[in-house]
Design a protein around this motif. Structure first.
Motif, PDB file in Angstrom:
ATOM      1  N   UNK B 114       0.523  -1.466  -0.209  1.00 24.11           N
ATOM      2  CA  UNK B 114      -0.364   0.152  -0.008  1.00 24.11           C
ATOM      3  C   UNK B 114       0.674   1.150  -0.204  1.00 24.11           C
ATOM      4  N   UNK B 115       1.158   2.166  -0.634  1.00 24.39           N
ATOM      5  CA  UNK B 115       1.307   3.477  -0.827  1.00 24.39           C
ATOM      6  C   UNK B 115       0.874   4.275  -0.113  1.00 24.39           C
ATOM      7  N   UNK B 116       1.236   4.849   0.867  1.00 28.31           N
ATOM      8  CA  UNK B 116       0.386   5.783   2.109  1.00 28.31           C
ATOM      9  C   UNK B 116       0.469   6.506   1.574  1.00 28.31           C
ATOM     10  N   UNK B 117       0.161   7.400   1.820  1.00 31.15           N
ATOM     11  CA  UNK B 117      -0.229   8.944   1.707  1.00 31.15           C
ATOM     12  C   UNK B 117       1.076   9.480   2.672  1.00 31.15           C
ATOM     13  N   UNK B 118       1.907  10.722   1.698  1.00 32.04           N
ATOM     14  CA  UNK B 118       0.889  11.796   0.776  1.00 32.04           C
ATOM     15  C   UNK B 118       0.731  11.042  -0.589  1.00 32.04           C
ATOM     16  N   UNK B 125      -3.956  14.834  -9.153  1.00 35.19           N
ATOM     17  CA  UNK B 125      -3.229  15.612  -8.872  1.00 35.19           C
ATOM     18  C   UNK B 125      -2.422  16.015  -9.976  1.00 35.19           C
ATOM     19  N   UNK B 126      -2.591  15.980 -10.499  1.00 38.75           N
ATOM     20  CA  UNK B 126      -2.970  16.972 -12.539  1.00 38.75           C
ATOM     21  C   UNK B 126      -3.607  17.997 -12.305  1.00 38.75           C
ATOM     22  N   UNK B 127      -5.141  17.885 -11.784  1.00 35.27           N
ATOM     23  CA  UNK B 127      -6.768  17.866 -11.753  1.00 35.27           C
ATOM     24  C   UNK B 127      -6.238  19.088 -10.621  1.00 35.27           C
ATOM     25  N   UNK B 128      -5.549  18.319  -9.498  1.00 32.84           N
ATOM     26  CA  UNK B 128      -5.283  20.072  -8.037  1.00 32.84           C
ATOM     27  C   UNK B 128      -3.934  21.316  -8.801  1.00 32.84           C
ATOM     28  N   UNK B 129      -3.801  20.666  -9.820  1.00 34.44           N
ATOM     29  CA  UNK B 129      -2.400  21.293 -10.371  1.00 34.44           C
ATOM     30  C   UNK B 129      -0.903  21.653  -9.409  1.00 34.44           C
ATOM     31  N   UNK B 130      -1.095  19.936  -9.165  1.00 33.26           N
ATOM     32  CA  UNK B 130       0.243  19.902  -8.285  1.00 33.26           C
ATOM     33  C   UNK B 130       0.950  19.891  -9.446  1.00 33.26           C
ATOM     34  N   UNK B 131       2.511  20.177  -8.900  1.00 36.60           N
ATOM     35  CA  UNK B 131       3.728  19.729  -9.998  1.00 36.60           C
ATOM     36  C   UNK B 131       4.791  18.514  -9.129  1.00 36.60           C
ATOM     37  N   UNK B 132       5.458  17.810 -10.186  1.00 36.62           N
ATOM     38  CA  UNK B 132       5.232  16.338  -9.944  1.00 36.62           C
ATOM     39  C   UNK B 132       6.987  16.867 -10.489  1.00 36.62           C
ATOM     40  N   UNK B 239      -2.796   5.024 -13.521  1.00 36.53           N
ATOM     41  CA  UNK B 239      -2.162   4.143 -12.700  1.00 36.53           C
ATOM     42  C   UNK B 239      -1.089   4.206 -12.518  1.00 36.53           C
ATOM     43  N   UNK B 240      -0.600   5.296 -12.146  1.00 34.30           N
ATOM     44  CA  UNK B 240       0.655   5.809 -11.101  1.00 34.30           C
ATOM     45  C   UNK B 240       0.298   6.685 -10.152  1.00 34.30           C
ATOM     46  N   UNK B 241       0.639   6.450  -9.005  1.00 33.62           N
ATOM     47  CA  UNK B 241       0.872   6.853  -7.414  1.00 33.62           C
ATOM     48  C   UNK B 241       1.887   8.067  -7.626  1.00 33.62           C
ATOM     49  N   UNK B 242       1.446   8.676  -6.951  1.00 34.41           N
ATOM     50  CA  UNK B 242       2.717   9.597  -6.785  1.00 34.41           C
ATOM     51  C   UNK B 242       3.018  10.294  -5.459  1.00 34.41           C
ATOM     52  N   UNK B 243       4.380  10.550  -4.847  1.00 32.03           N
ATOM     53  CA  UNK B 243       3.824  10.969  -3.260  1.00 32.03           C
ATOM     54  C   UNK B 243       4.370  12.430  -2.570  1.00 32.03           C
ATOM     55  N   UNK B 244       5.487  13.521  -3.916  1.00 31.60           N
ATOM     56  CA  UNK B 244       6.079  14.979  -3.410  1.00 31.60           C
ATOM     57  C   UNK B 244       5.208  16.199  -4.002  1.00 31.60           C
ATOM     58  N   UNK B 245       4.342  16.580  -2.922  1.00 29.88           N
ATOM     59  CA  UNK B 245       3.795  17.708  -3.330  1.00 29.88           C
ATOM     60  C   UNK B 245       4.282  18.822  -3.241  1.00 29.88           C
TER      61      UNK B 245
END
Lengths: 378, 378
Positions: B114-118, B125-132, B239-245
């Motif tokens: 399980x990939x826990x928060x964040x 994330x992209x819809x929320x405008x987050x840059x990775x 299909x991708x999880x990303x954690x760096x906010x």
């Protein structure tokens, strides 16, 4: 003698073998003396072939390549895939494929119908100048039926993937083809040979030709990765027997007949293939769904594009085979029977140059008539 | 309760299941009260996904398509192929693939990290405008490694054919993809939907566009018949999880970052892939033998041609996916979250027109920078 383990058959033990298989024994046409004649007639590169009592062919795969010997091992499982392919091809074109009587996985052995005289290997017939008026039609029929009915134009995806998985097991023979057709002619290899010294610069030129190497990589990738249909894989004039004998003829007219036969073979194949496609348009095939390809214009465009791709692939693979038959491990009697080396080299060089041009420029050709014109220029 | 036969898990029975598998139970991070929380979080189209004790993911495939229901059956064997692919990808890029703890063929169930928060789903994330900032690099690394090491550039023919045979069993899921990606958007289908009535003429235009239908047939053939490498097959932003906010950002700069990320992803993939190729040039891979591709010029030409083909294929498949996400059965939140239908249709039409152009003209593009320019024009 029970053949419960693999052993290499010879002209004596093959009789014992046939006696032990009731279904085979009954196929033998014996004379009153019950004498069983056996003749080993294999002239291919890989296997041993016995004619038993002028009635049955026994073809055995050994765990190495016949024309090289035990130093070049090759899995004898290939007999299993050959038997499967023969049976499938026989189902699709029963008039053009010898019936398989028996397959023995332990002995890597196929028993099949013997094609009695006047059937001879087509290559020998052509070298002798014999015309076969039905040749183009028969070849076109065999190629169109076996290709179409094993492609996604006819087969459902599930059937197609199941068959692909089955034949993936034939990897060792595919790998062998990769080496002798797509690799060795373009690199130094102990197995390569050519009409030396006359073709030394030509063989060297192949190994220096970057554009040619790009094209052969393209074809190798298609051969290795793409499962379009169940194709014969070794369909040359030594893989065909023909029985209708016409007067030998070495005149200019004979050359014209050969060129015409090349042209007819492709055109008849084309027409037959398109006819099958049209006939089975609403079948189980999942490549071109009728609800999408739903008007005559798009159907025509789709068929034209499919056949053009097939044409360019055929030119490429044909050219690759021409090259490998001149500088690779296994040559052909058409050239080898020319005893004068200078004369032989001259013919071979013409074929080589034609093949190089076809391999590089195949996408520029739009029809088989253009190919025949190009051949005339060489 | 022993799970000796397939049954659909729910939030209660999934706990029983985990308790019955010692290797899983030990993965749970329980608090002092030993209370096990369970949450069903699957938002994909096919499967059910449970988070157990914020520690383990249980993903179960049911014998039908989740987003449609039992009326659209789909073999649950797909879980087996997913588990195999995950394990292979994990071996090749361990930092970018969640570890598989357990696979249960009877229950069609994969237990994994399980990939826990964040960590959140990249699409959200992209819809929320987050840059990775690492996104392009991570994607390029995953794609280059999984592609290269499962292709004939690295693998021997025998290994490659064995793997192809194994994954041929996944025919039902491939067939499903054929339908929803390469067929349904171009025909009338009960499952299709779009922002109606605004896109009615656009959807109709797809079903009338002969040139588009030729291109989609070409891609469908590649998808169905060609086994180039083990690719993900569903690699989109859900299909991708990303954690760096980083700070959400809806400015023009954010759009620029997205375009830059597209460009970087391809370029980094390209560089990484070529680096792997150069590094393993003398390995077991049988596609480009070093004795044939034996000088820097031909190596460069071969790599350029390979990558150009891959680029054009990627553009084509990407365009096909854009189309199917707008008029086919399964849409994406990027557009669906726009509540004003007129505004949504306007955005969708732009994407549709871009996709149609890419599908038809993809072979004219030489690099990713040209694609980004084309996107700016829409």
């Amino acid at each position: 003698m029970a053949f419960t383990e693999f052993c290499r058959l010879d002209e004596r033990s093959v009789i014992e073998y046939v006696k032990g298989v009731p279904g085979l024994w009954s196929k033998l046409e014996l004379d009153d003396d019950n004498i069983i004649t056996v003749k080993e007639i294999g002239d291919g590169n890989l296997n041993f072939v016995f004619v038993v009592a002028n009635s049955v062919i026994i073809k055995q795969a050994l765990p190495y390549i016949r024309c090289i010997g035990e130093s070049w091992p090759l899995t004898k499982d290939r007999a299993y895939f050959e038997a499967m392919a023969l049976q499938e091809q026989g189902r699709l074109t029963p008039h053009h494929v010898p019936q398989v009587y028996h397959f023995d996985p332990t002995m890597s052995l196929i028993a099949m119908r013997y094609l009695e005289p006047p059937h001879i290997v087509l290559r020998k017939g052509l070298i002798a100048g014999i015309q076969y008026p039905l040749l183009a039609r028969h070849m076109a029929h065999f190629m169109a039926n076996t290709f179409f009915f094993t492609s996604l134009l006819f087969r459902s995806t599930l059937d197609h993937k199941r068959e692909v998985a089955k034949f993936c097991g034939n990897a060792a023979l595919c790998r062998h083809t990769q080496q002798v057709v797509f690799s060795d002619p373009y690199q130094i290899s102990q197995y390569n040979h050519w009409t030396s010294p006359y073709l030394d610069p030509d063989a060297e030129a192949l190994r220096q030709d970057d554009l040619l190497k790009l094209e052969i990589a393209d074809l190798k990738s298609k051969f290795s990765e793409r499962a379009l249909a169940l194709i014969h894989g070794d369909l040359h004039t030594s893989s065909v027997m023909d029985g209708l004998v016409h007067q030998p003829n070495h005149s200019k007219a004979y050359k014209e007949w050969i060129l015409q036969t090349i042209e007819d073979t492709w055109n008849l194949f084309y027409d037959k293939f398109i006819a099958l496609w049209d006939e089975h348009r609403n079948g189980a095939g999942e490549a071109y769904l009728p609800a999408i390809y739903n008007n005559p214009e798009v159907q025509l465009l789709a068929q034209k594009r499919y056949m053009t791709d097939l044409f360019h692939d055929s030119l490429g693979f044909g050219a690759a085979k021409m090259i490998r038959r001149i500088v690779g491990v296994a040559h052909v009697e058409d050239f080898e029977s020319i005893t004068d080396a200078v004369k032989r080299a001259t013919c071979e060089r013409k074929a080589l140059n034609l093949a190089k041009m076809l391999l590089k420029d195949r996408r520029k050709f739009e029809g088989i008539a253009e190919i025949v014109s190009a051949i005339r220029q060489f």
